[in-house]
Design an enzyme around this catalytic site. Structure first.
Site, PDB file in Angstrom:
ATOM      1  N   ASN A  10      30.692 -61.759 -14.774  1.00  0.00           N
ATOM      2  CA  ASN A  10      29.949 -62.899 -13.930  1.00  0.00           C
ATOM      3  C   ASN A  10      29.075 -63.386 -14.949  1.00  0.00           C
ATOM      4  O   ASN A  10      28.333 -63.317 -15.811  1.00  0.00           O
ATOM      5  CB  ASN A  10      29.057 -62.588 -13.216  1.00  0.00           C
ATOM      6  CG  ASN A  10      28.379 -63.008 -12.459  1.00  0.00           C
ATOM      7  OD1 ASN A  10      28.793 -63.952 -12.727  1.00  0.00           O
ATOM      8  ND2 ASN A  10      27.847 -62.902 -11.438  1.00  0.00           N
ATOM      9  N   LYS A  12      27.923 -66.552 -14.686  1.00  0.00           N
ATOM     10  CA  LYS A  12      26.497 -67.248 -13.923  1.00  0.00           C
ATOM     11  C   LYS A  12      26.710 -68.702 -14.393  1.00  0.00           C
ATOM     12  O   LYS A  12      28.009 -69.493 -14.553  1.00  0.00           O
ATOM     13  CB  LYS A  12      25.341 -66.369 -14.193  1.00  0.00           C
ATOM     14  CG  LYS A  12      25.327 -64.558 -13.483  1.00  0.00           C
ATOM     15  CD  LYS A  12      23.890 -64.437 -13.476  1.00  0.00           C
ATOM     16  CE  LYS A  12      24.710 -62.579 -12.786  1.00  0.00           C
ATOM     17  NZ  LYS A  12      22.734 -61.448 -12.792  1.00  0.00           N
ATOM     18  N   HIS A  96      27.317 -62.575  -4.475  1.00  0.00           N
ATOM     19  CA  HIS A  96      26.490 -61.292  -5.003  1.00  0.00           C
ATOM     20  C   HIS A  96      24.616 -61.274  -4.732  1.00  0.00           C
ATOM     21  O   HIS A  96      24.328 -62.438  -4.398  1.00  0.00           O
ATOM     22  CB  HIS A  96      26.241 -62.225  -6.286  1.00  0.00           C
ATOM     23  CG  HIS A  96      25.786 -61.546  -7.682  1.00  0.00           C
ATOM     24  ND1 HIS A  96      24.845 -62.102  -7.384  1.00  0.00           N
ATOM     25  CD2 HIS A  96      25.749 -61.478  -8.495  1.00  0.00           C
ATOM     26  CE1 HIS A  96      23.555 -61.044  -9.010  1.00  0.00           C
ATOM     27  NE2 HIS A  96      24.601 -60.903  -9.482  1.00  0.00           N
ATOM     28  N   GLU A  98      22.156 -62.474  -6.233  1.00  0.00           N
ATOM     29  CA  GLU A  98      20.952 -63.967  -6.268  1.00  0.00           C
ATOM     30  C   GLU A  98      21.994 -65.220  -5.047  1.00  0.00           C
ATOM     31  O   GLU A  98      21.130 -66.160  -4.790  1.00  0.00           O
ATOM     32  CB  GLU A  98      21.780 -64.219  -7.893  1.00  0.00           C
ATOM     33  CG  GLU A  98      20.735 -63.512  -8.843  1.00  0.00           C
ATOM     34  CD  GLU A  98      21.691 -63.380 -10.717  1.00  0.00           C
ATOM     35  OE1 GLU A  98      22.875 -64.243 -10.780  1.00  0.00           O
ATOM     36  OE2 GLU A  98      21.911 -62.297 -10.908  1.00  0.00           O
ATOM     37  N   GLU A 168      25.745 -53.593  -6.942  1.00  0.00           N
ATOM     38  CA  GLU A 168      24.942 -54.041  -7.481  1.00  0.00           C
ATOM     39  C   GLU A 168      23.223 -54.072  -7.554  1.00  0.00           C
ATOM     40  O   GLU A 168      22.734 -54.856  -6.052  1.00  0.00           O
ATOM     41  CB  GLU A 168      24.726 -55.560  -7.996  1.00  0.00           C
ATOM     42  CG  GLU A 168      26.211 -56.385  -8.688  1.00  0.00           C
ATOM     43  CD  GLU A 168      26.411 -57.179  -9.700  1.00  0.00           C
ATOM     44  OE1 GLU A 168      26.508 -56.949 -10.786  1.00  0.00           O
ATOM     45  OE2 GLU A 168      26.178 -58.296  -9.162  1.00  0.00           O
ATOM     46  N   GLY A 174      20.179 -57.649 -14.571  1.00  0.00           N
ATOM     47  CA  GLY A 174      19.102 -58.990 -15.864  1.00  0.00           C
ATOM     48  C   GLY A 174      17.738 -58.153 -16.127  1.00  0.00           C
ATOM     49  O   GLY A 174      16.847 -58.993 -16.584  1.00  0.00           O
ATOM     50  N   SER A 213      22.434 -54.691 -14.829  1.00  0.00           N
ATOM     51  CA  SER A 213      22.387 -54.160 -17.243  1.00  0.00           C
ATOM     52  C   SER A 213      23.746 -52.922 -17.505  1.00  0.00           C
ATOM     53  O   SER A 213      22.904 -52.205 -18.193  1.00  0.00           O
ATOM     54  CB  SER A 213      20.672 -53.563 -17.120  1.00  0.00           C
ATOM     55  OG  SER A 213      20.215 -54.497 -16.455  1.00  0.00           O
TER      56      SER A 213
HETATM   57  P1  13P Z   1      23.558 -57.932 -15.344  1.00  0.00           P
HETATM   58  O1  13P Z   1      24.775 -57.447 -16.292  1.00  0.00           O
HETATM   59  O2  13P Z   1      22.749 -59.437 -16.792  1.00  0.00           O
HETATM   60  O3  13P Z   1      22.318 -57.482 -15.496  1.00  0.00           O
HETATM   61  O4  13P Z   1      23.797 -58.842 -14.451  1.00  0.00           O
HETATM   62  C1  13P Z   1      24.781 -58.135 -13.482  1.00  0.00           C
HETATM   63  C2  13P Z   1      25.186 -58.864 -12.402  1.00  0.00           C
HETATM   64  O5  13P Z   1      24.210 -59.865 -11.916  1.00  0.00           O
HETATM   65  C3  13P Z   1      26.702 -59.297 -12.513  1.00  0.00           C
HETATM   66  O6  13P Z   1      26.885 -59.716 -11.230  1.00  0.00           O
END
Ligand code: 13P
Length: 252
Positions: A10, A12, A96, A98, A168, A174, A213
């Site tokens: 992903n 982002k 997601h 976010e 997740e 993150g 992560s």
């Molecule tokens: P990270 O791997 O940067 O923690 O992000 C995970 C994520 O949100 C994947 O969709």
């Protein structure tokens, strides 16, 4: 892993044409010998054409990070499932954290997006996960159940067959703070059991992947757990060598 694995990046809101070209080409060449694991990247909308151009005809698949619940109309700034399909997407991430937190997407809209994606033959990657406060209040299972049930109730259990679930934990995204393999496994088993309460066969077959992560150095221990079928990778998917290692970790 009983099921074939899936490792999806992903990206982002990262990337540019020059950097993507290099990253995509490296992923293709670096995962050439990957067996029994699907590899995909979910890129920002403007780079879907680039993904299609570079990845078309290779073993690496691609997808979007969000989709409108509507198929067309006066929805300025939105992107429909049909548009993603036009660019050869196989996957699209829905729900997601976010999107849920920063853009106010609730369980109902997520369920609508899930269906909208499937109506255009995309495979939704449905994200579920609890916040730190919810985990500390022992509400993890209740939160996951509500997020999952909202989709099962709206779309029907048969629709779940053509999807991927991504667990997740919000506190692990993150932050560099990964769930322990056992913490993740417990929630993955909970998700699979909840699906099994509707249909055993779908529960046995569905890919449930972990995100939060995941890095090259912790992927193997996570993917070794019985109900973890791969990963949804944020930051580490932007570094070719990391992402390629994670793909191979899913091979077992
Ligand atoms: P990270 O791997 O940067 O923690 O992000 C995970 C994520 O949100 C994947 O969709």
């Amino acid at each position: 892993m009983a099921r074939a694995g899936l490792v999806a990046g992903n990206w982002k809101m990262h990337g540019n044409l020059i950097r993507n070209q290099e990253l995509l080409a490296s992923i293709v060449s670096g995962t050439q010998s990957l067996q029994n694991v699907s590899c995909a990247v979910c890129v920002p909308y403007p780079y879907l054409a680039q993904a299609q151009l570079v990845l078309g005809g290779t073993h690496v698949e691609w997808g979007g990070q969000n989709v409108s619940q509507h198929h067309q109309g006066a929805y300025t700034g939105e992107i429909s499932a049909g548009m993603l399909a036009d660019f050869g997407c196989r996957y699209v991430i829905v729900g997601h954290s976010e999107r849920r937190t920063l853009y106010g997407e609730g369980n109902k809209v997520v369920a609508e997006k899930f269906c909208s994606a499937q109506e255009r033959l995309l495979v939704p990657i449905l994200c579920v996960g609890e916040t730190l406060a919810q985990r500390e209040a022992n509400d993890t299972e209740q939160v996951i159940a509500m997020q999952l049930d909202a989709v099962i109730d709206f779309a029907g259990i048969d629709a779940i067959r053509q999807s991927v679930i991504a667990y997740e934990p919000v506190w692990a995204i993150g932050t560099g703070k990964t769930a322990t393999p056992q913490q993740a496994q417990d929630v993955h088993a909970f998700i699979r059991n909840r699906i099994a309460s509707h249909n055993d066969e779908i529960a046995a077959d569905i890919q449930i992947i972990y995100g939060g992560s995941v890095k090259a150095d912790n992927a193997s221990e996570l993917f070794a757990m019985a109900d973890i079928d791969g990963g949804l990778i944020g930051g580490a998917s932007l570094v070719a060598s990391e992402f390629i290692s994670i793909c191979f970790a899913a091979q077992g």
